[in-house]
Design a protein around this motif. Sequence first.
Motif, PDB file in Angstrom:
ATOM      1  N   GLU A   1     -51.763 -41.129  85.200  1.00  0.00           N
ATOM      2  CA  GLU A   1     -52.414 -41.001  83.902  1.00  0.00           C
ATOM      3  C   GLU A   1     -53.385 -42.143  83.664  1.00  0.00           C
ATOM      4  OE1 GLU A   1     -53.048 -40.949  79.574  1.00  0.00           O
ATOM      5  OE2 GLU A   1     -52.390 -42.578  80.847  1.00  0.00           O
TER       6      GLU A   1
ATOM      7  N   LEU B   1     -49.769 -32.288  76.447  1.00  0.00           N
ATOM      8  CA  LEU B   1     -50.863 -33.147  76.862  1.00  0.00           C
ATOM      9  C   LEU B   1     -50.363 -34.575  76.674  1.00  0.00           C
ATOM     10  CD1 LEU B   1     -53.731 -32.600  77.811  1.00  0.00           C
ATOM     11  CD2 LEU B   1     -54.494 -32.808  75.455  1.00  0.00           C
ATOM     12  N   LEU B   2     -50.181 -35.277  77.765  1.00  0.00           N
ATOM     13  CA  LEU B   2     -49.542 -36.591  77.671  1.00  0.00           C
ATOM     14  C   LEU B   2     -50.490 -37.757  77.864  1.00  0.00           C
ATOM     15  CD1 LEU B   2     -46.864 -38.292  77.580  1.00  0.00           C
ATOM     16  CD2 LEU B   2     -46.933 -38.172  80.075  1.00  0.00           C
ATOM     17  N   SER B   3     -50.382 -38.712  76.979  1.00  0.00           N
ATOM     18  CA  SER B   3     -51.140 -39.942  77.144  1.00  0.00           C
ATOM     19  C   SER B   3     -50.149 -41.090  77.176  1.00  0.00           C
ATOM     20  CB  SER B   3     -52.106 -40.112  75.979  1.00  0.00           C
ATOM     21  OG  SER B   3     -52.955 -41.198  76.235  1.00  0.00           O
TER      22      SER B   3
ATOM     23  N   ARG C   1     -55.064 -50.661  75.931  1.00  0.00           N
ATOM     24  CA  ARG C   1     -55.413 -49.293  75.587  1.00  0.00           C
ATOM     25  C   ARG C   1     -54.424 -48.693  74.581  1.00  0.00           C
ATOM     26  NH1 ARG C   1     -55.431 -43.859  78.037  1.00  0.00           N
ATOM     27  NH2 ARG C   1     -53.809 -44.408  79.511  1.00  0.00           N
TER      28      ARG C   1
ATOM     29  N   LEU D   1     -54.165 -35.908  80.770  1.00  0.00           N
ATOM     30  CA  LEU D   1     -53.164 -35.283  81.626  1.00  0.00           C
ATOM     31  C   LEU D   1     -52.355 -34.215  80.908  1.00  0.00           C
ATOM     32  CD1 LEU D   1     -52.020 -35.740  84.540  1.00  0.00           C
ATOM     33  CD2 LEU D   1     -50.173 -36.971  83.423  1.00  0.00           C
TER      34      LEU D   1
ATOM     35  N   ASN E   1     -58.066 -33.906  60.336  1.00  0.00           N
ATOM     36  CA  ASN E   1     -58.040 -32.680  61.138  1.00  0.00           C
ATOM     37  C   ASN E   1     -56.905 -31.745  60.768  1.00  0.00           C
ATOM     38  OD1 ASN E   1     -59.727 -34.564  62.820  1.00  0.00           O
ATOM     39  ND2 ASN E   1     -59.837 -32.674  64.012  1.00  0.00           N
ATOM     40  N   ARG E   2     -56.145 -32.147  59.761  1.00  0.00           N
ATOM     41  CA  ARG E   2     -55.013 -31.324  59.346  1.00  0.00           C
ATOM     42  C   ARG E   2     -54.122 -30.998  60.537  1.00  0.00           C
ATOM     43  NH1 ARG E   2     -59.232 -29.969  57.364  1.00  0.00           N
ATOM     44  NH2 ARG E   2     -59.768 -29.872  55.157  1.00  0.00           N
TER      45      ARG E   2
ATOM     46  N   THR F   1     -54.468 -23.644  70.509  1.00  0.00           N
ATOM     47  CA  THR F   1     -54.456 -23.867  71.966  1.00  0.00           C
ATOM     48  C   THR F   1     -53.070 -23.786  72.574  1.00  0.00           C
ATOM     49  OG1 THR F   1     -54.213 -26.236  71.607  1.00  0.00           O
ATOM     50  CG2 THR F   1     -56.454 -25.394  71.890  1.00  0.00           C
TER      51      THR F   1
ATOM     52  N   THR G   1     -51.081 -26.094  72.703  1.00  0.00           N
ATOM     53  CA  THR G   1     -50.958 -27.359  73.406  1.00  0.00           C
ATOM     54  C   THR G   1     -50.561 -28.434  72.395  1.00  0.00           C
ATOM     55  OG1 THR G   1     -52.668 -26.743  74.989  1.00  0.00           O
ATOM     56  CG2 THR G   1     -52.219 -29.082  74.760  1.00  0.00           C
TER      57      THR G   1
ATOM     58  N   ARG H   1     -58.104 -39.393  69.562  1.00  0.00           N
ATOM     59  CA  ARG H   1     -59.334 -38.627  69.484  1.00  0.00           C
ATOM     60  C   ARG H   1     -59.470 -37.681  70.671  1.00  0.00           C
ATOM     61  NH1 ARG H   1     -63.886 -39.756  66.782  1.00  0.00           N
ATOM     62  NH2 ARG H   1     -65.712 -38.508  67.323  1.00  0.00           N
TER      63      ARG H   1
ATOM     64  N   MET I   1     -57.167 -36.345  72.312  1.00  0.00           N
ATOM     65  CA  MET I   1     -56.244 -35.222  72.166  1.00  0.00           C
ATOM     66  C   MET I   1     -56.785 -34.218  71.154  1.00  0.00           C
ATOM     67  SD  MET I   1     -52.649 -36.824  72.801  1.00  0.00           S
ATOM     68  CE  MET I   1     -52.804 -36.302  74.502  1.00  0.00           C
ATOM     69  N   LEU I   2     -57.313 -34.731  70.062  1.00  0.00           N
ATOM     70  CA  LEU I   2     -57.858 -33.834  69.040  1.00  0.00           C
ATOM     71  C   LEU I   2     -59.032 -33.049  69.611  1.00  0.00           C
ATOM     72  CD1 LEU I   2     -57.652 -36.097  65.883  1.00  0.00           C
ATOM     73  CD2 LEU I   2     -56.153 -34.208  66.557  1.00  0.00           C
ATOM     74  N   GLU I   3     -59.830 -33.715  70.415  1.00  0.00           N
ATOM     75  CA  GLU I   3     -60.951 -33.004  71.029  1.00  0.00           C
ATOM     76  C   GLU I   3     -60.450 -31.858  71.896  1.00  0.00           C
ATOM     77  OE1 GLU I   3     -63.356 -35.754  73.161  1.00  0.00           O
ATOM     78  OE2 GLU I   3     -64.302 -36.567  71.349  1.00  0.00           O
ATOM     79  N   ARG I   4     -59.328 -32.101  72.540  1.00  0.00           N
ATOM     80  CA  ARG I   4     -58.749 -31.037  73.378  1.00  0.00           C
ATOM     81  C   ARG I   4     -58.130 -29.945  72.521  1.00  0.00           C
ATOM     82  NH1 ARG I   4     -60.438 -35.426  76.295  1.00  0.00           N
ATOM     83  NH2 ARG I   4     -60.363 -35.049  78.532  1.00  0.00           N
TER      84      ARG I   4
ATOM     85  N   MET J   1     -57.286 -39.859  61.113  1.00  0.00           N
ATOM     86  CA  MET J   1     -57.810 -38.771  61.939  1.00  0.00           C
ATOM     87  C   MET J   1     -56.911 -37.543  61.861  1.00  0.00           C
ATOM     88  SD  MET J   1     -59.141 -40.623  65.397  1.00  0.00           S
ATOM     89  CE  MET J   1     -59.861 -39.094  66.013  1.00  0.00           C
TER      90      MET J   1
ATOM     91  N   ARG K   1     -58.611 -20.370  67.390  1.00  0.00           N
ATOM     92  CA  ARG K   1     -58.375 -21.660  66.728  1.00  0.00           C
ATOM     93  C   ARG K   1     -56.958 -22.137  66.953  1.00  0.00           C
ATOM     94  NH1 ARG K   1     -61.802 -22.272  62.841  1.00  0.00           N
ATOM     95  NH2 ARG K   1     -63.464 -20.753  62.557  1.00  0.00           N
TER      96      ARG K   1
END
Lengths: 347, 347
Positions: free
Chosen positions: A99, B110-112, B118, A109, B154-155, B76, B78, B126, B128-131, B150, B74
Amino acid sequence: MPTASRPSLRTAAASARSASLADVAALAGVSTGTVSRALSRPGMISEATRTRVMEAADRLGYVVNGAARALAMRRTKTIGAVVPRFGSSSFPAMIQALESTLAEEGYTLLLSAPEGRRAQQPDILRAMLERGVDAVALLGTDQPPAVLAMLAANRTPFVQMWAPPGSGSDAVGFDEHAAGAQVVAHLAALGHRRIGFVGGHSRDSERARLRFEGVAWALARYDMALDERAFIETEYGFAEGFAAMQTILARRVPVTAMVFGTDYLAAGALAALDQGGVAVPRALSVASFNDNDFAAYLHPPLTTVRLPIREIGEAAGRLLLARLGGQPFELPVLKVELIVRASTGPA
Amino acid sequence: MPTASRPSLRTAAASARSASLADVAALAGVSTGTVSRALSRPGMISEATRTRVMEAADRLGYVVNGAARALAMRRTKTIGAVVPRFGSSSFPAMIQALESTLAEEGYTLLLSAPEGRRAQQPDILRAMLERGVDAVALLGTDQPPAVLAMLAANRTPFVQMWAPPGSGSDAVGFDEHAAGAQVVAHLAALGHRRIGFVGGHSRDSERARLRFEGVAWALARYDMALDERAFIETEYGFAEGFAAMQTILARRVPVTAMVFGTDYLAAGALAALDQGGVAVPRALSVASFNDNDFAAYLHPPLTTVRLPIREIGEAAGRLLLARLGGQPFELPVLKVELIVRASTGPA
DNA sequence: TTGTATGCGTTATCAG
DNA sequence: CTGATAACGCATACAA
């Protein structure tokens, strides 16, 4: 002909949805194309309008809609990873490294960690492909044909992690066989002749299988014997190591050394030995494989082979990035390292 | 007016891209709408056409394009998860549970796992929200305001894992304070009066802080003292536990019991004690917190508080699913459990 | 440098 | 039950 740009009903309705490019464009008094460029290719835009767009964008709290972008660009900057039995293993360190490496280039990821029956199903990969992953990282070489077929059909690049390198397709791992052999060679040098082995199920795990093959190969090479009654395949875990060692002790098998497929097993076994009054390494030598080296803290007189697990994740990440960028990539050689703290020959 | 359905150039060019709905429709001799329905609402379609569509679909190896679907729906399916310092901790078990729970409903994770600097940056969220994640799982309550903002803008529903419940927003965790107090109460009952503590940095970790607060609270309550010279905050890890214990031993602090914030630390410390010739628990009692209970295998006479870490992930998953489905959800009460194996009072 | 218009692949609405 | 067609939000080729 719907030529005129409809003022989009919701421009009025404040924040019915989250802001879109059009909203930013309206606020900044430019076209959507300009906004798009200002955001992704600042160089192509005049300083003035760029700042205006930026202001508008974060005044609206604009976040690009990845789905729309993905649809237009045919790229998601998302990588899928499928790692079975992830929670109870040494995979997390590998995934962390993967990641981190991918994040450097803005990739995210998508992780799937199937347990039990779900582990073998191709639907997992399908779910990732549906999400439009740009590439995929899999665990090992033992992949169902259906998986490989889907990958091929979608032209999705992939890498196999913790898998024997040189097997044709992209794989990154170390030489399990050599690792297994190395431990046995060490024991042989100390004069051990009859040893036991407790490892993972070789049927389920390619890694367990290869590692054991290395052990077996070296046993033959050094004219040693594996006592069948001190050979157990089990799940990885402390409890399992404890139980296995107890079983072997109860059988009173005349081995002078034990090898464990992972330090979790070894740690459990050491507890059983302790409880059974068996001195390590005086009465019995113990060796295992690991990545975090924690067993050493629990029981210093233990020989281990350090496996470069984090490096796998990092290399896999770099490999995928290179493939996606059309760059060449040279697989690094991941080395295992024998760490001897204290050992003796047979008592 | 582009009314006529253009036969789409690529219909001919075999597999320039991977198959789309239109391709399947063409092959099956129906419209794209029908294919879409056949695939996602089989009930609305006649048996005959449905099977024809199915055949066409898997003859072409059709995989739905999630980006297009997400754009239209609308949604995903995810979920994003942000878990700092993930590789070297007990978070993997939690994540495994989260993933498994979500997978049951077709959600993907979706893992960060940000390391170092970082870890604090809002760009992670951000990304993740974009995804287009439908919801997000965060670690703890210590979130930068930007993150919360954020999410609100983005609710996007979110849950805070391993965080004190009842803090208003959705959080799932157990009572760290009580856990800390419980250990001390146990030691108090045995007659200990002067103890030491080695834990994580309370500055970085809300969990470490709360746990220690529980310890401190109970110390006061039972009229016990924490010896400053046996109090160390460090990173979690075997090596750190070993080092900390060595330091404390060197200082010859007159404590009769030691409490460790995690079993990793305890395991390292036990090695140091062993090496220092200090008998546990005869000369010194040792207690720690853990989830996998492995320290018990390494050193049975150890008191631990078992923390329900997997349960956190599972509950967080169920909570998010409920929120997304508009269902009510009642937070489960996660209980910590004191496990006493062998202990003695002060020597 | 900026605006316009079209395509990306699905879903959903609305007629038949 | 099925077909046509309009969104969905963005990137980009083309024009200006």
